[in-house]
Design a protein around this motif. Structure first.
Motif, PDB file in Angstrom:
ATOM      1  N   LYS A 186       0.825  -1.207   0.000  1.00  0.00           N
ATOM      2  CA  LYS A 186       0.000   0.000   0.000  1.00  0.00           C
ATOM      3  C   LYS A 186       0.862   1.261   0.000  1.00  0.00           C
ATOM      4  O   LYS A 186       0.602   2.214  -0.737  1.00  0.00           O
ATOM      5  CB  LYS A 186      -0.924   0.000   1.218  1.00  0.00           C
ATOM      6  N   TYR A 187       1.927   1.282   0.809  1.00  0.00           N
ATOM      7  CA  TYR A 187       2.810   2.444   0.842  1.00  0.00           C
ATOM      8  C   TYR A 187       3.568   2.622  -0.474  1.00  0.00           C
ATOM      9  O   TYR A 187       3.844   3.743  -0.911  1.00  0.00           O
ATOM     10  CB  TYR A 187       3.804   2.312   2.010  1.00  0.00           C
ATOM     11  N   THR A 188       3.906   1.516  -1.122  1.00  0.00           N
ATOM     12  CA  THR A 188       4.610   1.603  -2.411  1.00  0.00           C
ATOM     13  C   THR A 188       3.721   2.249  -3.474  1.00  0.00           C
ATOM     14  O   THR A 188       4.153   3.116  -4.239  1.00  0.00           O
ATOM     15  CB  THR A 188       5.046   0.201  -2.879  1.00  0.00           C
ATOM     16  N   ILE A 189       2.442   1.830  -3.494  1.00  0.00           N
ATOM     17  CA  ILE A 189       1.502   2.418  -4.465  1.00  0.00           C
ATOM     18  C   ILE A 189       1.301   3.907  -4.184  1.00  0.00           C
ATOM     19  O   ILE A 189       1.311   4.749  -5.091  1.00  0.00           O
ATOM     20  CB  ILE A 189       0.162   1.668  -4.425  1.00  0.00           C
ATOM     21  N   ALA A 190       1.115   4.241  -2.883  1.00  0.00           N
ATOM     22  CA  ALA A 190       0.918   5.651  -2.528  1.00  0.00           C
ATOM     23  C   ALA A 190       2.142   6.489  -2.871  1.00  0.00           C
ATOM     24  O   ALA A 190       2.031   7.629  -3.358  1.00  0.00           O
ATOM     25  CB  ALA A 190       0.602   5.764  -1.036  1.00  0.00           C
ATOM     26  N   GLY A 191       3.336   5.935  -2.639  1.00  0.00           N
ATOM     27  CA  GLY A 191       4.562   6.661  -2.984  1.00  0.00           C
ATOM     28  C   GLY A 191       4.704   6.882  -4.476  1.00  0.00           C
ATOM     29  O   GLY A 191       5.136   7.943  -4.928  1.00  0.00           O
ATOM     30  N   LEU A 195       4.906  10.491  -6.274  1.00  0.00           N
ATOM     31  CA  LEU A 195       6.041  10.835  -7.138  1.00  0.00           C
ATOM     32  C   LEU A 195       5.560  11.292  -8.510  1.00  0.00           C
ATOM     33  O   LEU A 195       6.075  12.268  -9.076  1.00  0.00           O
ATOM     34  CB  LEU A 195       6.961   9.624  -7.279  1.00  0.00           C
ATOM     35  N   LEU A 196       4.534  10.615  -9.058  1.00  0.00           N
ATOM     36  CA  LEU A 196       4.000  11.007 -10.359  1.00  0.00           C
ATOM     37  C   LEU A 196       3.387  12.404 -10.298  1.00  0.00           C
ATOM     38  O   LEU A 196       3.577  13.224 -11.210  1.00  0.00           O
ATOM     39  CB  LEU A 196       2.946   9.984 -10.804  1.00  0.00           C
ATOM     40  N   ALA A 197       2.680  12.684  -9.200  1.00  0.00           N
ATOM     41  CA  ALA A 197       2.080  14.009  -9.043  1.00  0.00           C
ATOM     42  C   ALA A 197       3.153  15.096  -8.967  1.00  0.00           C
ATOM     43  O   ALA A 197       3.003  16.184  -9.534  1.00  0.00           O
ATOM     44  CB  ALA A 197       1.202  14.047  -7.793  1.00  0.00           C
ATOM     45  N   MET A 198       4.258  14.826  -8.274  1.00  0.00           N
ATOM     46  CA  MET A 198       5.342  15.796  -8.172  1.00  0.00           C
ATOM     47  C   MET A 198       5.989  16.053  -9.534  1.00  0.00           C
ATOM     48  O   MET A 198       6.334  17.183  -9.864  1.00  0.00           O
ATOM     49  CB  MET A 198       6.387  15.310  -7.171  1.00  0.00           C
TER      50      MET A 198
END
Length: 371
Positions: A186-191, A195-198
């Motif tokens: 779950k944390y990997t997907i959120a990260g 990152l894509l948003a940044m």
């Protein structure tokens, strides 16, 4: 709405509601690919019609020896030239009808008058009568897609049960390890989403910095040829005045004959022709054929002149040759002088040039501070 150029509007046939302005002094219509007005009906010739601007006005000629042409329900032989006026209807093939509207005349009004006189052109085919008996409902067989989806769901359900049973039989240590793996996933997907948003945010900021408006400190946008054409072709606002309209037209003729004597004469010629269009009573003809040709040529030459001068200024600006860039942009304003009586030219062309000169001024100040 009045048009700057004459327009051919399709009132029936496979191209109904399409319209084509006559941009050149000779325009061909037919099924041939490279003609200015393509006709899609199969019963017309490859080169069916020729529209031509003459001293007397616009004429139409039938070029086909096999396909007939009718104008206002009258047949005309090939080679016969017919002088056109607003509201004339040209019929070719079996169902293609075209309405002609002169420059400066209201196309919408001409179309409205045509349909008023020919109500059958807008009539719709009557709907077929439905029988009073309702069809008996038939059982639909499940589609192959639904059968396949049912098999997949059944397979998933049968696999899920042993999985739940296995998870219930796990030891506390194994359950803790399984929960830890779920959290990591779950944390990997959120990260990854963060990152894509940044990355997207950085790209947007970079684009805004390079292409933002002059007030924000970025480089001003560059004018396109379409923006220049739209600005110098925009309609001016004025109350109808026959005497003032004739004066503007006379002034435009003088400026056209002396268009090379001064850098501003070409623009002033175009502006006076546009002012003539704004001042003339709507019941009068927009242009004489000679004035229409001169107006078209003057606009075309003016667009090329502005575009060439503007592009040279942009090149100097990109080379950071600030002094030469300022001179080049000043030359653009000599061709198109600031004038509050021409709001679109002032807003689109003049204001853009001013943004570039302000930007160059800031760059020159930064260059001095570095020294």
């Amino acid at each position: 709405m009045p048009s700057v150029r004459p327009i051919v509007y399709f009132v029936s046939g496979p191209q109904k509601a399409r319209q084509f302005p006559l941009l050149d002094n000779v325009v061909i219509a037919g099924r041939q690919k490279n003609v200015a007005i393509p006709l899609t009906e199969q019963y017309v010739s490859r080169q069916q019609l020729k529209f031509e601007l003459t001293i007397d006005g616009w004429i139409v000629e039938n070029l086909s020896a096999s396909a007939q042409m009718r104008v206002n329900d009258k047949n005309f032989k090939p080679g016969k030239q017919i002088l056109l006026t607003t509201g004339d209807c040209i019929f070719v093939g079996t169902e293609t009808k075209m309405l002609f509207a002169e420059s400066g005349d209201d196309l919408d009004e001409a179309v409205k008058n045509f349909y008023h006189k020919n109500p059958s052109s807008t009539a719709k085919k009557p709907a077929s009568k439905k029988t009073s008996e309702k069809p008996k409902p038939t059982e639909k067989k499940p589609s192959r897609f639904k059968i396949l989806r049912g098999k997949l769901n059944k397979t998933n359900h049968t696999k899920a049960k042993p999985h739940l049973q296995d998870e219930a039989d796990l030891s506390p240590e194994q359950l803790e390890q399984l929960e830890r793996k779920k959290k990591i996933r779950k944390y990997t997907i959120a990260g990854g989403v963060y990152l894509l948003a940044m990355i997207v945010l950085v790209i947007v900021l970079a684009v805004f910095k390079n292409d933002g408006p002059a007030e924000s400190g970025g480089k001003p946008p560059q004018l396109t040829k379409k923006q220049i054409v739209d600005a110098i072709s925009s309609e001016l606002s004025a109350s109808p005045n026959k005497i003032a309209a004739q004066g503007a037209c006379n002034e435009a003729r003088v400026l056209y004959n002396n268009r090379n004597a001064d850098e501003q004469n070409l623009y002033l010629c175009v502006r006076n022709y546009r002012m003539f269009q704004a001042l003339r009573p709507k019941t009068r003809r927009a242009f004489k054929p000679t004035d229409e040709i001169n107006f078209y040529r003057a606009k075309k030459d003016l667009v090329e002149k502005i575009k060439e001068a503007y592009e040279k200024a942009i090149i100097r600006e990109n080379q950071q040759n600030w002094v030469e860039a300022l001179r080049a942009f000043d030359y653009v304003l000599r061709i198109v002088p600031p004038n509050n009586d021409d709001p679109e030219v002032e807003k689109v062309i003049v204001e853009n040039v001013r943004q570039h000169t302000r930007y160059i001024g800031r760059m020159m100040e930064k260059q001095k501070k570095r020294r």
